[in-house]
Design a protein around this motif. Sequence first.
Motif, PDB file in Angstrom:
ATOM      1  N   MET A   1       9.021  10.923 -10.028  1.00  0.00           N
ATOM      2  CA  MET A   1       7.988   9.727  -8.947  1.00  0.00           C
ATOM      3  C   MET A   1       8.169   9.670  -8.163  1.00  0.00           C
ATOM      4  O   MET A   1       9.459  10.274  -7.388  1.00  0.00           O
ATOM      5  CB  MET A   1       8.930   8.486  -9.965  1.00  0.00           C
ATOM      6  CG  MET A   1       7.841   6.831  -8.592  1.00  0.00           C
ATOM      7  SD  MET A   1       8.539   5.551  -9.332  1.00  0.00           S
ATOM      8  CE  MET A   1       8.036   4.599  -7.640  1.00  0.00           C
ATOM      9  N   LYS A   2       6.871  10.794  -7.009  1.00  0.00           N
ATOM     10  CA  LYS A   2       7.379  10.135  -5.605  1.00  0.00           C
ATOM     11  C   LYS A   2       7.280   9.079  -5.153  1.00  0.00           C
ATOM     12  O   LYS A   2       6.495   7.992  -5.195  1.00  0.00           O
ATOM     13  CB  LYS A   2       5.981  11.463  -5.061  1.00  0.00           C
ATOM     14  CG  LYS A   2       6.018  11.697  -3.501  1.00  0.00           C
ATOM     15  CD  LYS A   2       4.910  12.318  -3.193  1.00  0.00           C
ATOM     16  CE  LYS A   2       5.203  12.875  -1.743  1.00  0.00           C
ATOM     17  NZ  LYS A   2       3.803  14.271  -1.725  1.00  0.00           N
ATOM     18  N   ILE A   3       7.807   8.345  -4.048  1.00  0.00           N
ATOM     19  CA  ILE A   3       7.632   7.119  -2.996  1.00  0.00           C
ATOM     20  C   ILE A   3       7.527   7.181  -1.872  1.00  0.00           C
ATOM     21  O   ILE A   3       6.574   6.429  -1.794  1.00  0.00           O
ATOM     22  CB  ILE A   3       9.509   6.593  -3.310  1.00  0.00           C
ATOM     23  CG1 ILE A   3       9.960   6.975  -4.502  1.00  0.00           C
ATOM     24  CG2 ILE A   3      10.084   5.588  -2.111  1.00  0.00           C
ATOM     25  CD1 ILE A   3      11.792   6.662  -4.681  1.00  0.00           C
ATOM     26  N   THR A   4       7.509   8.297  -0.880  1.00  0.00           N
ATOM     27  CA  THR A   4       7.501   9.228   0.065  1.00  0.00           C
ATOM     28  C   THR A   4       7.324  11.006   0.216  1.00  0.00           C
ATOM     29  O   THR A   4       7.683  10.757  -1.235  1.00  0.00           O
ATOM     30  CB  THR A   4       7.877   8.234   1.155  1.00  0.00           C
ATOM     31  OG1 THR A   4       9.001   9.763   1.438  1.00  0.00           O
ATOM     32  CG2 THR A   4       8.853   6.920   1.445  1.00  0.00           C
ATOM     33  N   ARG A   5       6.624  10.982   0.944  1.00  0.00           N
ATOM     34  CA  ARG A   5       6.852  12.652   1.218  1.00  0.00           C
ATOM     35  C   ARG A   5       7.790  13.312   0.951  1.00  0.00           C
ATOM     36  O   ARG A   5       7.829  14.049   0.108  1.00  0.00           O
ATOM     37  CB  ARG A   5       5.549  12.650   2.316  1.00  0.00           C
ATOM     38  CG  ARG A   5       6.121  14.597   2.697  1.00  0.00           C
ATOM     39  CD  ARG A   5       5.152  14.316   3.751  1.00  0.00           C
ATOM     40  NE  ARG A   5       5.457  13.459   5.073  1.00  0.00           N
ATOM     41  CZ  ARG A   5       5.529  14.397   6.029  1.00  0.00           C
ATOM     42  NH1 ARG A   5       5.884  15.720   6.244  1.00  0.00           N
ATOM     43  NH2 ARG A   5       6.478  13.617   7.361  1.00  0.00           N
ATOM     44  N   HIS A   6       9.213  12.379   1.422  1.00  0.00           N
ATOM     45  CA  HIS A   6      10.273  13.288   1.298  1.00  0.00           C
ATOM     46  C   HIS A   6      11.063  12.917   0.470  1.00  0.00           C
ATOM     47  O   HIS A   6      12.353  13.129  -0.118  1.00  0.00           O
ATOM     48  CB  HIS A   6      11.285  13.264   2.939  1.00  0.00           C
ATOM     49  CG  HIS A   6      10.348  13.607   3.605  1.00  0.00           C
ATOM     50  ND1 HIS A   6      10.240  13.074   4.357  1.00  0.00           N
ATOM     51  CD2 HIS A   6      10.292  14.963   3.778  1.00  0.00           C
ATOM     52  CE1 HIS A   6       8.970  13.703   5.370  1.00  0.00           C
ATOM     53  NE2 HIS A   6       9.600  14.886   5.002  1.00  0.00           N
ATOM     54  N   VAL A   7      10.818  11.836  -0.277  1.00  0.00           N
ATOM     55  CA  VAL A   7      11.603  11.123  -1.070  1.00  0.00           C
ATOM     56  C   VAL A   7      11.276  10.692  -2.584  1.00  0.00           C
ATOM     57  O   VAL A   7      10.265  10.116  -2.645  1.00  0.00           O
ATOM     58  CB  VAL A   7      12.610   9.549  -1.131  1.00  0.00           C
ATOM     59  CG1 VAL A   7      12.781   8.254  -2.094  1.00  0.00           C
ATOM     60  CG2 VAL A   7      12.949   8.901   0.436  1.00  0.00           C
ATOM     61  N   TYR A   8      11.763  10.907  -4.503  1.00  0.00           N
ATOM     62  CA  TYR A   8      11.699  11.203  -5.400  1.00  0.00           C
ATOM     63  C   TYR A   8      12.601  10.401  -6.147  1.00  0.00           C
ATOM     64  O   TYR A   8      13.738  10.757  -6.306  1.00  0.00           O
ATOM     65  CB  TYR A   8      11.587  12.179  -6.161  1.00  0.00           C
ATOM     66  CG  TYR A   8      10.215  13.037  -5.036  1.00  0.00           C
ATOM     67  CD1 TYR A   8       9.148  13.346  -5.754  1.00  0.00           C
ATOM     68  CD2 TYR A   8      10.467  14.010  -4.027  1.00  0.00           C
ATOM     69  CE1 TYR A   8       8.285  14.075  -4.862  1.00  0.00           C
ATOM     70  CE2 TYR A   8       9.528  14.816  -3.216  1.00  0.00           C
ATOM     71  CZ  TYR A   8       8.427  14.864  -4.247  1.00  0.00           C
ATOM     72  OH  TYR A   8       7.851  15.487  -3.456  1.00  0.00           O
ATOM     73  N   LEU A   9      12.187  10.359  -7.229  1.00  0.00           N
ATOM     74  CA  LEU A   9      12.955   9.148  -8.296  1.00  0.00           C
ATOM     75  C   LEU A   9      13.276  10.298  -9.426  1.00  0.00           C
ATOM     76  O   LEU A   9      12.096  10.638  -9.513  1.00  0.00           O
ATOM     77  CB  LEU A   9      12.614   7.761  -9.164  1.00  0.00           C
ATOM     78  CG  LEU A   9      12.960   7.328 -10.196  1.00  0.00           C
ATOM     79  CD1 LEU A   9      14.672   6.556  -9.890  1.00  0.00           C
ATOM     80  CD2 LEU A   9      12.623   6.046 -10.454  1.00  0.00           C
ATOM     81  N   VAL A  10      14.041  11.180  -9.578  1.00  0.00           N
ATOM     82  CA  VAL A  10      14.383  12.710 -10.587  1.00  0.00           C
ATOM     83  C   VAL A  10      15.696  11.580 -11.692  1.00  0.00           C
ATOM     84  O   VAL A  10      15.239  12.156 -12.855  1.00  0.00           O
ATOM     85  CB  VAL A  10      14.439  13.190 -10.093  1.00  0.00           C
ATOM     86  CG1 VAL A  10      13.622  13.475  -9.062  1.00  0.00           C
ATOM     87  CG2 VAL A  10      16.384  13.305  -9.166  1.00  0.00           C
ATOM     88  N   GLY A  11      15.295  10.804 -11.706  1.00  0.00           N
ATOM     89  CA  GLY A  11      16.705  10.349 -13.282  1.00  0.00           C
ATOM     90  C   GLY A  11      17.099   8.871 -12.910  1.00  0.00           C
ATOM     91  O   GLY A  11      17.041   8.728 -12.382  1.00  0.00           O
ATOM     92  N   GLY A  12      17.531   8.658 -14.376  1.00  0.00           N
ATOM     93  CA  GLY A  12      17.781   7.338 -14.700  1.00  0.00           C
ATOM     94  C   GLY A  12      16.663   6.289 -14.882  1.00  0.00           C
ATOM     95  O   GLY A  12      15.940   7.208 -15.121  1.00  0.00           O
ATOM     96  N   SER A  13      17.281   4.849 -14.189  1.00  0.00           N
ATOM     97  CA  SER A  13      16.335   4.186 -14.780  1.00  0.00           C
ATOM     98  C   SER A  13      15.586   3.277 -13.679  1.00  0.00           C
ATOM     99  O   SER A  13      16.910   2.974 -12.882  1.00  0.00           O
ATOM    100  CB  SER A  13      16.760   3.283 -15.980  1.00  0.00           C
ATOM    101  OG  SER A  13      15.847   2.484 -16.112  1.00  0.00           O
TER     102      SER A  13
END
Length: 219
Positions: A1-13
């Motif tokens: 999940m992309k949050i901003t151009r530099h930040v992603y949610l890549v694991g967990g819940s």
Amino acid sequence: MKITRHVYLVGGSSESHASDAAIYLVKGDGKAALIDAGTGKGHTRVLKNIEEAGVGLGEVTSLFITHCHYDHTGGAELMRQATGCRIVAHALDADFLQMGDSRVTAASWYGERMEPTSVDLRVEGVEERFSVGGMELAFYHAPGHSPGSAVLTLVSDGLLVLFGQDVHGPLNDVLLSSRSDYVRSLEFMLSLEADVLCEGHFGVFAGKEKVREFIESFL
């Protein structure tokens, strides 16, 4: 999940009832960092998500630990082995990781054992700055949930992103929690006036008002 151009949610819940904490990826220019490592149970999927975000595993140079609890740190050693990253944590929580303390890290709450995990860089003070691919990541000591709890911030797309992780607590004597420290840390987080909050279990909050309302709900 992309949050901003530099930040992603890549694991967990991102759901409050889940036992595995969220893992966030900060993507810079040729280098990247992770915020927390989860329990390690979804390790293969996390590695795939990192690569799908356009980051090679060898580009992950740092893993920042927000606090020592197992749902945030159980996968730390696996991540270091996969990427070669250094593990960074506040000194007041680093000891529990290095000793493999299953009680204070709450590993026993999950029916698990915390394996001794070495910390490559121990943050001793209240604030330290790190460079991640040309971006500045600020690491702040924010005790309360645990003695060495920390939050991090990053400016991305003109927005201040706060990695608050376990803003919600809980507080427990076994975890060496401190209510007075927790309140001061919540007030500090409010003073940052973040545009985006990346929390450990409750997901992502976008907009200053939503961020403020969530943090204030625990005061």
